[in-house]
Scaffold this motif. Structure first.
Motif, short mmCIF file in Angstrom:
data_model
loop_
_atom_site.label_atom_id
_atom_site.label_comp_id
_atom_site.label_asym_id
_atom_site.label_seq_id
_atom_site.Cartn_x
_atom_site.Cartn_y
_atom_site.Cartn_z
N GLU A 134 0.85 -1.20 0.00
CA GLU A 134 0.00 0.00 0.00
C GLU A 134 0.88 1.24 0.00
OE1 GLU A 134 -3.16 -0.18 -0.35
OE2 GLU A 134 -3.68 -2.24 0.21
N THR A 135 1.37 1.61 -1.18
CA THR A 135 2.34 2.69 -1.28
C THR A 135 1.82 3.99 -0.69
OG1 THR A 135 3.34 1.68 -3.24
CG2 THR A 135 3.75 4.03 -2.90
N ASP A 136 0.64 4.41 -1.08
CA ASP A 136 0.11 5.69 -0.61
C ASP A 136 -0.41 5.60 0.82
OD1 ASP A 136 0.78 6.66 -3.07
OD2 ASP A 136 -1.27 6.98 -3.76
N ALA A 137 -1.18 4.56 1.11
CA ALA A 137 -1.79 4.44 2.44
C ALA A 137 -0.74 4.30 3.53
CB ALA A 137 -2.75 3.26 2.46
N TRP A 138 0.40 3.68 3.23
CA TRP A 138 1.45 3.49 4.23
C TRP A 138 2.50 4.59 4.19
CZ3 TRP A 138 2.57 -2.39 2.94
CH2 TRP A 138 1.46 -3.15 3.35
N CYS A 139 2.31 5.61 3.35
CA CYS A 139 3.24 6.74 3.27
C CYS A 139 4.64 6.30 2.88
CB CYS A 139 3.29 7.51 4.59
SG CYS A 139 1.71 8.20 5.11
N LEU A 140 4.73 5.46 1.86
CA LEU A 140 6.03 4.99 1.35
C LEU A 140 6.49 5.97 0.27
CD1 LEU A 140 5.16 1.20 0.96
CD2 LEU A 140 5.76 2.46 3.03
N ASP A 141 7.71 6.45 0.37
CA ASP A 141 8.19 7.46 -0.57
C ASP A 141 8.75 6.86 -1.85
OD1 ASP A 141 7.74 9.92 0.99
OD2 ASP A 141 9.12 8.95 2.38
N ALA A 142 9.40 5.71 -1.76
CA ALA A 142 9.91 5.01 -2.94
C ALA A 142 9.83 3.52 -2.67
CB ALA A 142 11.35 5.42 -3.24
N VAL A 143 9.37 2.77 -3.68
CA VAL A 143 9.19 1.32 -3.53
C VAL A 143 9.77 0.64 -4.75
CG1 VAL A 143 7.53 -0.53 -3.08
CG2 VAL A 143 7.01 1.81 -2.33
N ILE A 144 10.47 -0.48 -4.49
CA ILE A 144 11.05 -1.28 -5.57
C ILE A 144 10.37 -2.64 -5.58
CG2 ILE A 144 13.15 -2.25 -6.55
CD1 ILE A 144 13.58 0.23 -3.75
N GLY A 145 9.91 -3.08 -6.75
CA GLY A 145 9.33 -4.40 -6.89
C GLY A 145 10.22 -5.31 -7.73
N GLY A 146 9.76 -6.54 -7.91
CA GLY A 146 10.48 -7.49 -8.74
C GLY A 146 9.56 -8.13 -9.74
N TYR A 196 7.94 6.28 -7.05
CA TYR A 196 8.35 7.24 -6.03
C TYR A 196 7.47 8.48 -6.14
CZ TYR A 196 11.17 8.78 -10.07
OH TYR A 196 11.59 9.16 -11.32
N ASN A 197 7.35 9.18 -5.01
CA ASN A 197 6.43 10.31 -4.95
C ASN A 197 7.16 11.63 -5.12
OD1 ASN A 197 7.69 10.77 -2.48
ND2 ASN A 197 6.00 9.91 -1.27
N GLU A 198 6.42 12.73 -4.92
CA GLU A 198 7.00 14.06 -5.13
C GLU A 198 8.09 14.38 -4.12
OE1 GLU A 198 3.73 16.76 -5.08
OE2 GLU A 198 3.00 16.18 -7.07
N ARG A 199 7.97 13.84 -2.91
CA ARG A 199 9.01 14.08 -1.90
C ARG A 199 10.35 13.52 -2.39
NH1 ARG A 199 8.74 11.62 3.00
NH2 ARG A 199 9.45 13.43 4.19
N ALA A 200 10.31 12.31 -2.92
CA ALA A 200 11.54 11.71 -3.45
C ALA A 200 11.98 12.42 -4.72
CB ALA A 200 11.31 10.23 -3.72
N GLU A 201 11.02 12.77 -5.56
CA GLU A 201 11.37 13.41 -6.83
C GLU A 201 12.12 14.73 -6.62
OE1 GLU A 201 9.28 14.90 -11.02
OE2 GLU A 201 8.07 14.66 -9.21
N ARG A 202 11.74 15.48 -5.61
CA ARG A 202 12.42 16.76 -5.37
C ARG A 202 13.92 16.55 -5.13
NH1 ARG A 202 7.58 18.08 -2.62
NH2 ARG A 202 8.42 17.44 -0.59
N LYS A 203 14.26 15.52 -4.38
CA LYS A 203 15.69 15.27 -4.12
C LYS A 203 16.38 14.76 -5.38
CE LYS A 203 18.90 13.48 -0.74
NZ LYS A 203 19.08 12.77 0.54
N ILE A 204 15.67 13.91 -6.14
CA ILE A 204 16.25 13.38 -7.38
C ILE A 204 16.55 14.51 -8.35
CG2 ILE A 204 15.72 12.01 -9.43
CD1 ILE A 204 14.06 10.18 -7.49
#
Length: 412
Positions: free
Chosen positions: A183-195, A211-219
């Motif tokens: 649950e990426t959004d519901a759990w407040c995960l900023d970046a997630v990697i799958g397989g 990844y969300n906007e918080r992560a994107e700003r740093k990227i």
């Protein structure tokens, strides 16, 4: 000149924690004709894939796309793009792949702070939250489903605590995406990697990330456009003042984001056939329905566990945090676990896994993931496993395992 035989891999029943059997419809998709990477028909498939990944990740993030490479490439791309030298990185470790996050974070120049839990258990979220408040990290990196121990880590409260501390939360969901709720959004995960090679039942070779906007700003603050791609007067070709550029070129989310955006700024040659396979695997997952898919994985896990328990073998690890798609079995004292695995493969064409590090030689790991997660596979494995254990001199109630599994299927 040597004459090489025509390729003809043996058919296997793959019950490992990855790779797993690939759905025949995905194999068919892999055989389709190649399109150019900027052909409008192909870029439409790219857009489809992004849209479906958002659904599977359960997010509204703008950015959800695959990194070309195995799952580790996705992990490294996210960490290399988000960790600047000197950043404080908190890594809770409860198995092999937590140690991998530590390894990569250090290589990115991060100042890693680790906390460890004995293998076979997970962290109480309060323990991690206390460490976040104490250490004030820039980033927290954690594994969701740890295949080396067969455990799954709760994350919902950790994500909220990271927001309060203004820390980014990066989650390795390689083993869970498509088989266990992520649950990426519901759990407040900023970046997630799958397989791809686990619950999605696509060959290894792509790593879905979001990844969300918080992560994107740093990227974007670390973005550098390749010199050979820069147009005259193009803005934002170098990192912001005082920021270090992303140190990898290939695993650079800022450049990959441009490639997956409408700009289609060339970065590399897309893995055309793999994208076909990923798109088909995602389509099948969504057509099945995510909730139905999660329930299917739980059903076959229950049948497997019931059969193993009736057989009398001991299951490894804390049952309260068991990963639904991996079941760990303790190797009986005095038994050669590799001999059992070899006989399963040689006589029954069934592959199960051993483990790593402190669990090497102590447990077998049985995966029920994706297309491998089927009733015929579970029943075939239980019958074969019983026969092989008997041949190795283990005393057990013959026939009980299959009957216990059948009871689960009849109830289910």
């Amino acid at each position: 000149m040597r004459a090489y035989a025509e390729l003809s891999p043996s058919p296997r029943t793959i019950m490992t924690p990855g790779p797993v059997e690939v759905d025949p419809r995905v194999l068919r998709a892999l055989s389709y004709p190649i399109l150019g990477q900027f052909d409008p028909e192909f870029t439409a498939l790219m857009n489809d894939t992004m849209e479906m990944l958002r659904e599977v990740f359960r997010t509204t993030n703008e950015w959800a796309y695959p990194v070309d490479g195995t799952s580790r490439s996705g992990i490294e791309a996210v960490l290399a793009s988000l960790i600047e030298p000197g950043d404080r990185v908190l890594i809770p470790i409860y198995g092999r792949f937590g140690h991998l996050l530590h390894e990569i974070a250090e290589r990115c120049g991060g100042r890693a702070v680790t906390m460890e839990k004995e293998w076979g258990a997970v962290f109480d979220q309060a323990e991690v939250i206390e460490a976040i408040r104490r250490e004030r990290p820039n980033l927290v990196a954690i594994v969701h489903g740890e295949t080396s121990t067969g455990r799954v880590q709760p994350l919902d409260a950790i994500g909220r605590a990271c927001r309060e501390a203004d820390a980014l939360l990066v989650v390795d969901a390689v083993a869970t995406l498509g088989g266990v709720p992520v649950e990426t959004d519901a759990w407040c995960l900023d970046a997630v990697i799958g397989g791809t090679q686990k619950c999605l039942s696509v060959p290894s070779g792509m790593a879905p990330v979001t990844y969300n906007e918080r992560a994107e700003r740093k990227i974007l603050a670390r973005k550098r456009v390749e010199r050979g791609l820069r147009a005259p007067g193009q803005p934002n070709v170098e990192p912001a003042e005082g920021r270090r550029p992303i140190q990898s070129n290939y695993l650079d989310l800022a450049q990959l984001q441009d490639y997956w955006s409408p700009a289609r700024l060339n970065h590399h040659t897309e893995m055309t056939s793999m994208l076909y396979g990923l798109r088909e695997g995602l389509r099948l997952a969504l057509n099945e329905g995510l909730e139905e898919r999660f329930a299917r994985h739980r059903l076959h896990e229950s049948a497997l566990v019931a059969g193993l328990s009736a057989m009398g073998v001991a299951l490894y690890g804390d049952p309260s945090c068991k990963l639904p798609v991996v079941t760990c079995v303790e190797i009986p004292d005095g038994l050669d676990g590799e001999s059992v695995r070899a006989m399963l493969l040689r006589l029954f064409n069934i592959e199960i896994a051993s483990s790593f590090g402190p669990l090497k030689g102590r447990i077998w790991r049985i995966g029920t993931m994706g297309y491998s997660c089927r009733r015929d596979n579970v029943l075939h494995l239980l019958g074969a496993f019983e026969a092989v254990l008997l041949r190795h001199g283990v005393k057990l109630p013959a026939g009980a395992a299959l009957q216990a599994a059948l009871d689960v299927y009849e109830e289910g």
